[in-house]
Design a protein around this motif. Structure first.
Motif, PDB file in Angstrom:
ATOM      1  N   SER A  68       0.796  -1.226   0.000  1.00  0.00           N
ATOM      2  CA  SER A  68       0.000   0.000   0.000  1.00  0.00           C
ATOM      3  C   SER A  68       0.828   1.275   0.000  1.00  0.00           C
ATOM      4  O   SER A  68       0.260   2.377  -0.087  1.00  0.00           O
ATOM      5  CB  SER A  68      -0.958   0.019   1.204  1.00  0.00           C
ATOM      6  OG  SER A  68      -0.253   0.303   2.401  1.00  0.00           O
ATOM      7  N   HIS A  69       2.160   1.149   0.066  1.00  0.00           N
ATOM      8  CA  HIS A  69       2.993   2.362   0.108  1.00  0.00           C
ATOM      9  C   HIS A  69       4.431   1.989  -0.210  1.00  0.00           C
ATOM     10  O   HIS A  69       5.115   1.361   0.610  1.00  0.00           O
ATOM     11  CB  HIS A  69       2.915   2.989   1.505  1.00  0.00           C
ATOM     12  CG  HIS A  69       3.500   4.359   1.612  1.00  0.00           C
ATOM     13  ND1 HIS A  69       2.738   5.484   1.855  1.00  0.00           N
ATOM     14  CD2 HIS A  69       4.779   4.803   1.527  1.00  0.00           C
ATOM     15  CE1 HIS A  69       3.516   6.550   1.920  1.00  0.00           C
ATOM     16  NE2 HIS A  69       4.768   6.160   1.727  1.00  0.00           N
ATOM     17  N   THR A  70       4.885   2.391  -1.388  1.00  0.00           N
ATOM     18  CA  THR A  70       6.271   2.119  -1.757  1.00  0.00           C
ATOM     19  C   THR A  70       6.821   3.271  -2.573  1.00  0.00           C
ATOM     20  O   THR A  70       6.068   4.123  -3.068  1.00  0.00           O
ATOM     21  CB  THR A  70       6.384   0.793  -2.536  1.00  0.00           C
ATOM     22  OG1 THR A  70       7.750   0.383  -2.583  1.00  0.00           O
ATOM     23  CG2 THR A  70       5.851   0.924  -3.954  1.00  0.00           C
TER      24      THR A  70
ATOM     25  N   PHE B 139       0.565  -0.898   8.267  1.00  0.00           N
ATOM     26  CA  PHE B 139       1.729  -1.309   9.059  1.00  0.00           C
ATOM     27  C   PHE B 139       2.878  -1.694   8.139  1.00  0.00           C
ATOM     28  O   PHE B 139       2.692  -2.371   7.125  1.00  0.00           O
ATOM     29  CB  PHE B 139       1.354  -2.471   9.977  1.00  0.00           C
ATOM     30  CG  PHE B 139       0.435  -2.051  11.097  1.00  0.00           C
ATOM     31  CD1 PHE B 139       0.947  -1.670  12.325  1.00  0.00           C
ATOM     32  CD2 PHE B 139      -0.937  -2.015  10.899  1.00  0.00           C
ATOM     33  CE1 PHE B 139       0.101  -1.256  13.357  1.00  0.00           C
ATOM     34  CE2 PHE B 139      -1.793  -1.609  11.913  1.00  0.00           C
ATOM     35  CZ  PHE B 139      -1.269  -1.225  13.145  1.00  0.00           C
ATOM     36  N   ALA B 140       4.065  -1.253   8.530  1.00  0.00           N
ATOM     37  CA  ALA B 140       5.278  -1.484   7.749  1.00  0.00           C
ATOM     38  C   ALA B 140       6.196  -2.461   8.477  1.00  0.00           C
ATOM     39  O   ALA B 140       5.848  -3.004   9.532  1.00  0.00           O
ATOM     40  CB  ALA B 140       5.988  -0.156   7.491  1.00  0.00           C
ATOM     41  N   GLY B 141       7.398  -2.655   7.919  1.00  0.00           N
ATOM     42  CA  GLY B 141       8.334  -3.629   8.477  1.00  0.00           C
ATOM     43  C   GLY B 141       8.755  -3.360   9.900  1.00  0.00           C
ATOM     44  O   GLY B 141       9.199  -4.277  10.602  1.00  0.00           O
TER      45      GLY B 141
ATOM     46  N   VAL C  61      -1.022  -3.286   4.744  1.00  0.00           N
ATOM     47  CA  VAL C  61       0.393  -3.633   4.888  1.00  0.00           C
ATOM     48  C   VAL C  61       1.172  -2.866   3.828  1.00  0.00           C
ATOM     49  O   VAL C  61       0.685  -2.631   2.720  1.00  0.00           O
ATOM     50  CB  VAL C  61       0.627  -5.155   4.759  1.00  0.00           C
ATOM     51  CG1 VAL C  61       0.255  -5.672   3.379  1.00  0.00           C
ATOM     52  CG2 VAL C  61       2.069  -5.509   5.115  1.00  0.00           C
ATOM     53  N   GLU C  62       2.383  -2.460   4.166  1.00  0.00           N
ATOM     54  CA  GLU C  62       3.217  -1.692   3.248  1.00  0.00           C
ATOM     55  C   GLU C  62       4.688  -1.993   3.490  1.00  0.00           C
ATOM     56  O   GLU C  62       5.065  -2.570   4.517  1.00  0.00           O
ATOM     57  CB  GLU C  62       2.980  -0.194   3.440  1.00  0.00           C
ATOM     58  CG  GLU C  62       3.462   0.326   4.799  1.00  0.00           C
ATOM     59  CD  GLU C  62       3.381   1.836   4.902  1.00  0.00           C
ATOM     60  OE1 GLU C  62       4.406   2.503   4.639  1.00  0.00           O
ATOM     61  OE2 GLU C  62       2.297   2.351   5.265  1.00  0.00           O
ATOM     62  N   THR C  63       5.504  -1.571   2.515  1.00  0.00           N
ATOM     63  CA  THR C  63       6.953  -1.651   2.726  1.00  0.00           C
ATOM     64  C   THR C  63       7.553  -0.304   3.105  1.00  0.00           C
ATOM     65  O   THR C  63       8.498  -0.243   3.879  1.00  0.00           O
ATOM     66  CB  THR C  63       7.680  -2.137   1.457  1.00  0.00           C
ATOM     67  OG1 THR C  63       7.352  -1.273   0.369  1.00  0.00           O
ATOM     68  CG2 THR C  63       7.323  -3.579   1.137  1.00  0.00           C
TER      69      THR C  63
ATOM     70  N   LEU D  16       3.700  -9.338   6.464  1.00  0.00           N
ATOM     71  CA  LEU D  16       2.330  -9.812   6.605  1.00  0.00           C
ATOM     72  C   LEU D  16       2.260 -11.027   7.527  1.00  0.00           C
ATOM     73  O   LEU D  16       1.338 -11.139   8.353  1.00  0.00           O
ATOM     74  CB  LEU D  16       1.746 -10.140   5.235  1.00  0.00           C
ATOM     75  CG  LEU D  16       0.270 -10.537   5.278  1.00  0.00           C
ATOM     76  CD1 LEU D  16      -0.520  -9.827   4.200  1.00  0.00           C
ATOM     77  CD2 LEU D  16       0.096 -12.057   5.148  1.00  0.00           C
ATOM     78  N   ARG D  17       3.210 -11.927   7.417  1.00  0.00           N
ATOM     79  CA  ARG D  17       3.191 -13.112   8.284  1.00  0.00           C
ATOM     80  C   ARG D  17       3.400 -12.721   9.743  1.00  0.00           C
ATOM     81  O   ARG D  17       2.778 -13.300  10.646  1.00  0.00           O
ATOM     82  CB  ARG D  17       4.247 -14.112   7.810  1.00  0.00           C
ATOM     83  CG  ARG D  17       3.839 -14.781   6.501  1.00  0.00           C
ATOM     84  CD  ARG D  17       4.852 -15.744   5.941  1.00  0.00           C
ATOM     85  NE  ARG D  17       4.283 -16.380   4.750  1.00  0.00           N
ATOM     86  CZ  ARG D  17       4.839 -16.376   3.539  1.00  0.00           C
ATOM     87  NH1 ARG D  17       6.030 -15.799   3.351  1.00  0.00           N
ATOM     88  NH2 ARG D  17       4.232 -16.950   2.524  1.00  0.00           N
ATOM     89  N   ALA D  18       4.251 -11.733   9.987  1.00  0.00           N
ATOM     90  CA  ALA D  18       4.441 -11.250  11.351  1.00  0.00           C
ATOM     91  C   ALA D  18       3.157 -10.603  11.871  1.00  0.00           C
ATOM     92  O   ALA D  18       2.779 -10.780  13.039  1.00  0.00           O
ATOM     93  CB  ALA D  18       5.598 -10.252  11.395  1.00  0.00           C
TER      94      ALA D  18
END
Length: 291
Positions: free
Chosen positions: A23-25, A211-213, A237-239, A263-265
């Motif tokens: 959603s955001h890169t 939410f990002a990394g 979810v985004e990077t 995403l898995r986290a």
């Protein structure tokens, strides 16, 4: 992690079974070509990306790239640190183009008019990233930031586009200005940075939280607490690539293909299955950006 590893791209994660969107890169800040980045992301189930503009040049590039690629949607804006840079000639603003002469309010108005023009384009799905950043911009730049933020809110509402918010150490003022101006129908808090109490406020207002990394970082328990109470229908979810690479690859360059790691986290924090999280964020991102 050994220092030499920081220049080595993280390996491809196991593909997702349910396709999702980043959603955001910032593809324009990554080393690979757009085509390479998109192909690599698609190979692990990240089939859509939202390319985010941060200044005039980046916003034009985002719109052009989205027009050329069906899997790319664009947002356009002046980053919160770009607005005072335009007005004050601030060398510590967002842009990496070097110091520039002060332009004053008229220069900011001209830049916002161009953002307004770009926001009308059909491939542009959002206005942002805009908002407030009290970490990098000092008191002398706050008036320009606020004026720019209010203008972006108006642009998003007039064009019926999502408002993508950058909120760094400015939670109360961001929420206050949204109340004062009247928020657009769709608001996305990019790289959500608040705590669980703020997540409840956002949820009550119907704001999306992306939410990002950094939700995987050891020192980010407040983000995991926020995710745990965020309604599933408001989570993205985004990077924010090339920034905020998720653990265990923190320190290396981020890219859309690493979305499955985050995403898995997130699924683990929310106590849902990977497929359930992917299904939710895929639907939420499409709803947020109207595609």
């Amino acid at each position: 992690m050994a220092p030499q590893d920081k220049n080595t791209p993280p390996p491809l994660p196991e593909p997702l079974r349910v396709a999702v969107a980043d959603s955001h890169t910032h593809l324009d800040m990554q080393d690979s070509s757009v085509e390479e980045a998109l192909a690599k992301a698609a190979s692990v189930g990240v089939t859509t990306v939202v390319q985010v503009g941060c200044d005039l040049a980046g916003s034009r590039w985002a719109a052009e790239t989205a027009a050329a690629h069906d899997s790319v949607h664009a947002t356009v804006a002046l980053h919160p640190n770009e607005a005072p840079r335009i007005v004050l000639g601030d060398p510590d603003g967002w842009s990496r183009q070097g110091a520039r002469e002060p332009g004053g309010d008229s220069a900011l108005d001209e830049a916002l008019a161009e953002i307004d023009r770009l926001a009308a384009l059909p491939q542009v799905r959002g206005v942002g990233e805009t908002g407030l950043d009290y970490f990098r911009t000092g008191p002398e730049g706050m008036a320009a930031q606020e004026a720019s933020f209010r203008a972006h809110i108006e642009i998003a509402k007039r064009h019926d586009k999502a408002l993508v918010i950058h909120d760094r150490e400015a939670h109360d003022d961001v929420l206050r200005i949204l109340r004062e101006e009247g928020a657009p129908d769709r608001v996305v808090f990019h790289c959500y940075s608040g705590d669980a109490e703020m997540a409840k406020i956002c949820a009550a207002a119907g704001y999306f939280m992306s939410f990002a990394g950094n939700v995987t970082f050891k020192n980010a328990q407040h983000l995991r607490d926020a995710l745990a109470v965020a309604p599933p229908e408001l989570v993205l979810v985004e990077t924010d690539a090339p920034f905020l690479t998720p653990a265990p690859y923190r320190g290396r360059a981020n890219a859309p293909y690493l979305i499955p790691v985050t995403l898995r986290a997130m699924a683990e924090v929310a106590s849902v299955t990977e497929d359930a999280m992917a299904t939710a964020v895929a639907a939420n991102t499409a709803r947020a950006f109207g595609y």
